[in-house]
Scaffold this active site. Sequence first.
Site, short mmCIF file in Angstrom:
data_model
loop_
_atom_site.label_atom_id
_atom_site.label_comp_id
_atom_site.label_asym_id
_atom_site.label_seq_id
_atom_site.Cartn_x
_atom_site.Cartn_y
_atom_site.Cartn_z
CD GLU A 51 12.66 -3.61 -38.29
OE1 GLU A 51 12.20 -4.72 -37.95
OE2 GLU A 51 13.54 -3.47 -39.14
CG ASP A 62 8.45 -13.51 -36.35
OD1 ASP A 62 9.11 -12.79 -37.13
OD2 ASP A 62 7.34 -13.20 -35.90
#
Length: 262
Positions: A51, A62
């Site tokens: 990824e 995040d």
Amino acid sequence: MTASPTAAAIGRAKERGAGALVGYLPVGYPDLDTSIRAAITLTQHGVDVLELGLPYSDPVMDGPTIQAATTQALANGFRLRHAFDAVREISAASDAAVLCMTYWNPVVAYGAQRFADDLRAAGGAGLITPDLIPDEAGDWLAASDATGLDRVFLAAPTSSDERLRRAADLSRGFTYVVSTMGITGARTDVDEAARTLTGRLREVTSAPLAVGLGISSGAQVAEVLGYADGAIVGSRLVAALGDGLEALADAADELATGTARR
């Protein structure tokens, strides 16, 4: 429709072991050339699917480790075109499936079909879109169908059965099982919700399922691969890269111990 390169990579991993190790790194951290070498390093140390995170100025999902890395990448001058350069070099040097992971706004600004065309031309396998739900994904569904790219939607513990079914039906490559609510980051245990959610998804799909958010050790990889097809690791790898490529390789090796067939 072209067969899914991501599902094929997961299938190969399951044939030789317990399942697939999926590794996340942001493009451009700590700089573009090193991020490319780092991604290739992962493929040489047990990572089956990559990824590649595309740095974004508003990374709502995040955690602090990945936020710090993507902020540095942006400060260093990351541009979206660099993602295609990275995918091209990594794909040429590796047999791993290379997915990009991105928030949807950059794709909209670039143009969904143009993005799909350029990602396919670079050798990319597909796209993970954490903030794009299937109900709002018409442009990406059309673009990914036109190019044969994989598309990975997220399934969360709070999703209804109908939303789980739709996410699984429209995903190609795997469905991303969000192990716990919240932002990314290593945790000392993998939430039991991941096992429960994977079981719910098994009732509506036979396609691959990969669990992410919070996995940080080989033991946790092994735990997840006891009920899922892939284990996704991000924050631990990003933190290790901060200490250099050798430290990254060591971290990947330890995580890969969890993929051994039991």
